[in-house]
Design a protein around this motif. Structure first.
Motif, short mmCIF file in Angstrom:
data_model
loop_
_atom_site.label_atom_id
_atom_site.label_comp_id
_atom_site.label_asym_id
_atom_site.label_seq_id
_atom_site.Cartn_x
_atom_site.Cartn_y
_atom_site.Cartn_z
N TRP A 256 45.94 4.82 14.75
CA TRP A 256 46.40 3.33 14.81
C TRP A 256 47.68 3.15 14.26
O TRP A 256 48.37 2.29 14.89
CB TRP A 256 45.42 2.79 14.00
CG TRP A 256 45.44 1.20 13.93
CD1 TRP A 256 46.20 0.39 12.82
CD2 TRP A 256 45.05 0.31 15.02
NE1 TRP A 256 46.05 -1.05 13.43
CE2 TRP A 256 45.57 -1.05 14.71
CE3 TRP A 256 44.51 0.61 16.40
CZ2 TRP A 256 45.20 -2.06 15.37
CZ3 TRP A 256 44.40 -0.43 17.18
CH2 TRP A 256 44.76 -1.92 16.90
N ARG A 264 48.95 -4.13 18.88
CA ARG A 264 47.87 -4.09 18.27
C ARG A 264 46.71 -4.76 18.47
O ARG A 264 45.51 -4.29 18.65
CB ARG A 264 47.91 -3.98 16.88
CG ARG A 264 48.75 -2.68 16.25
CD ARG A 264 48.98 -2.59 14.83
NE ARG A 264 49.72 -1.38 14.53
CZ ARG A 264 50.28 -0.94 13.27
NH1 ARG A 264 50.40 -1.96 12.42
NH2 ARG A 264 50.87 0.22 13.11
N LEU A 268 43.41 -3.83 20.04
CA LEU A 268 41.97 -3.84 19.51
C LEU A 268 41.17 -4.63 20.63
O LEU A 268 39.90 -4.44 20.90
CB LEU A 268 42.15 -4.69 18.38
CG LEU A 268 41.10 -4.51 17.44
CD1 LEU A 268 40.59 -3.22 16.86
CD2 LEU A 268 41.41 -5.24 16.17
N LYS A 272 37.35 -3.51 22.32
CA LYS A 272 36.20 -4.28 22.05
C LYS A 272 35.61 -4.32 23.52
O LYS A 272 34.36 -4.43 23.55
CB LYS A 272 36.48 -5.62 21.59
CG LYS A 272 35.13 -6.36 21.52
CD LYS A 272 35.61 -7.92 21.04
CE LYS A 272 34.32 -8.63 21.20
NZ LYS A 272 34.60 -10.24 20.94
N ILE A 281 33.76 0.90 15.95
CA ILE A 281 35.04 1.57 16.14
C ILE A 281 35.43 2.19 14.89
O ILE A 281 35.34 1.29 13.90
CB ILE A 281 36.09 0.47 16.85
CG1 ILE A 281 35.92 -0.33 17.78
CG2 ILE A 281 37.71 1.10 16.86
CD1 ILE A 281 36.81 -1.40 18.18
N LEU A 304 44.73 -5.10 9.83
CA LEU A 304 43.60 -5.10 10.71
C LEU A 304 42.36 -5.95 10.76
O LEU A 304 41.82 -6.31 11.97
CB LEU A 304 42.94 -3.53 10.47
CG LEU A 304 41.77 -2.98 11.42
CD1 LEU A 304 42.50 -2.96 13.00
CD2 LEU A 304 41.56 -1.38 11.34
N SER A 308 41.07 -8.18 13.57
CA SER A 308 39.73 -8.28 14.25
C SER A 308 38.92 -9.51 14.03
O SER A 308 38.04 -9.78 14.87
CB SER A 308 38.88 -7.34 13.19
OG SER A 308 39.56 -6.08 13.18
N LEU A 337 34.67 -0.83 12.73
CA LEU A 337 34.62 -2.22 13.31
C LEU A 337 33.42 -2.30 13.95
O LEU A 337 32.96 -1.61 14.90
CB LEU A 337 35.70 -2.66 14.00
CG LEU A 337 37.21 -2.58 13.34
CD1 LEU A 337 38.48 -2.77 14.21
CD2 LEU A 337 37.33 -3.41 12.05
#
Length: 339
Positions: A256, A264, A268, A272, A281, A304, A308, A337
């Motif tokens: 990451w 980012r 992400l 997903k 994740i 993060l 998210s 996640l």
């Protein structure tokens, strides 16, 4: 003509002949200077593989130096010709000009050859410099290119350290989730030496390994010749080569921090889309100083979590750990996640 005038002409003649000899010696020294300088700089480049900046600097210096010497040759030969013209005018009967008529005997042939070699050396240095910049990720595709280039160069040395750490010590959360459990579809993004994907495959899971560094992929298939692991050359934030497959677990171990902050959210969101409805994740976050050579950017749990939340992903923390390679300035935090 008076004796004084004759003495002045004789003095001028002696001065011009001595000056011409000196200029001629300098002209013949330039190729030697060029070969020594260029050879030394290129040797320095070959011995500094771990530092692209140093390599690029040496190659740039070699290119500029050769072009500079090329210009110096123009000036030297021009001044020498002026001396020759004066000497010929002073004593035309005794002057040996040797102008030549053929291609190889024409005037300025020696200078032209020297200049051609200097130009080719400058072009070669420039081409090598551009190639080094591309391999280091300074130009071209900038999506984690410097990080990939670093791992390409350091793969063997890094593998020696990575392979000493067992999977269960490196990833206790994954060990508990995947060890002795029913088969899962797992995607490892940045699979490195293959240590982790090999353990997962040996425990019955279906594994896809993403690794953009060819050196790592070669080492992984040599160290862990597990034919059930499917290796793909791809990278975040796009992961273009993955299409319809969905995964129960997506693993990002020490990855990451290589994703540029501006990429980012896109990365992400892409991850997903690759999850099953109950997929998760797993991410390890590197907490420590940035490293431009490896394209390492700062990361935080808070950042993060903020990324998210709008994607409908819930973040769960699993604490902070010391660096397993003994680097005191670096800590690691594990998060998961889920949908």
């Amino acid at each position: 003509m008076s004796d004084l005038e004759e003495q002045k002409l004789l003095a001028a003649y002696n001065l011009n002949t001595e000056s011409f000899r000196s200029l001629n010696q300098q002209m013949w020294q330039i190729p030697l200077i060029a070969m020594t300088l260029t050879g030394g700089l290129w040797f320095g480049v070959s011995k500094s593989e771990a530092s692209p900046l140093f390599q690029i600097s040496l190659l740039a210096l070699a290119a500029v130096a050769n072009l500079g010497l090329l210009v110096v040759l123009f000036r030297l030969r021009y001044v020498m010709q002026r001396h020759l013209d004066w000497l010929e005018a002073f004593n035309a009967a005794g002057f040996v000009g040797a102008p030549g008529a053929g291609f190889l005997t024409r005037p300025f042939m020696v200078r032209s050859i020297f200049q051609l070699l200097l130009f080719l050396a400058a072009v070669t240095s420039s081409v090598l410099m551009i190639g080094t910049m591309k391999s280091a990720g300074w130009i071209g595709d900038t999506s984690s290119s410097r990080a990939v280039a670093f791992y390409e160069r350091q793969a063997k040395d890094l593998a020696e350290n990575y392979e000493l750490i067992p999977f269960e010590q490196a990833h206790p959360v994954l060990f508990n989730e995947l060890g002795g459990k029913p088969p899962k579809a797992v995607l490892d993004v940045g699979a490195g030496t293959g240590r982790d994907v090999n353990w997962m495959a040996m425990n019955g899971h279906s594994v896809v390994a993403i690794e953009p560094a060819a050196s790592f992929r070669a080492l992984a298939t040599h160290l862990h010749p597990n034919t059930s692991v499917h290796w793909i050359d791809d990278r975040l934030p796009k992961l273009d080569k993955l299409t319809s497959q969905r995964f129960d677990w997506i693993v990002l171990s020490a990855v990451w921090m290589h994703i540029h902050p501006k990429d980012r959210l896109q990365a992400l969101a892409r991850l997903k889309l690759l999850l099953t409805s109950a997929g998760k994740i797993y991410i390890t976050l590197r907490l420590g100083p940035p490293d431009p050579a490896r394209e390492i950017y700062p990361v935080t749990v808070e950042e993060l979590r903020d990324l998210s939340r709008p994607l409908g992903l819930k973040l769960q923390e699993f604490g902070e750990r010391e660096d397993l390679l003994g680097r005191s300035e670096i800590k690691w935090r594990t998060v998961v996640l889920s949908q």
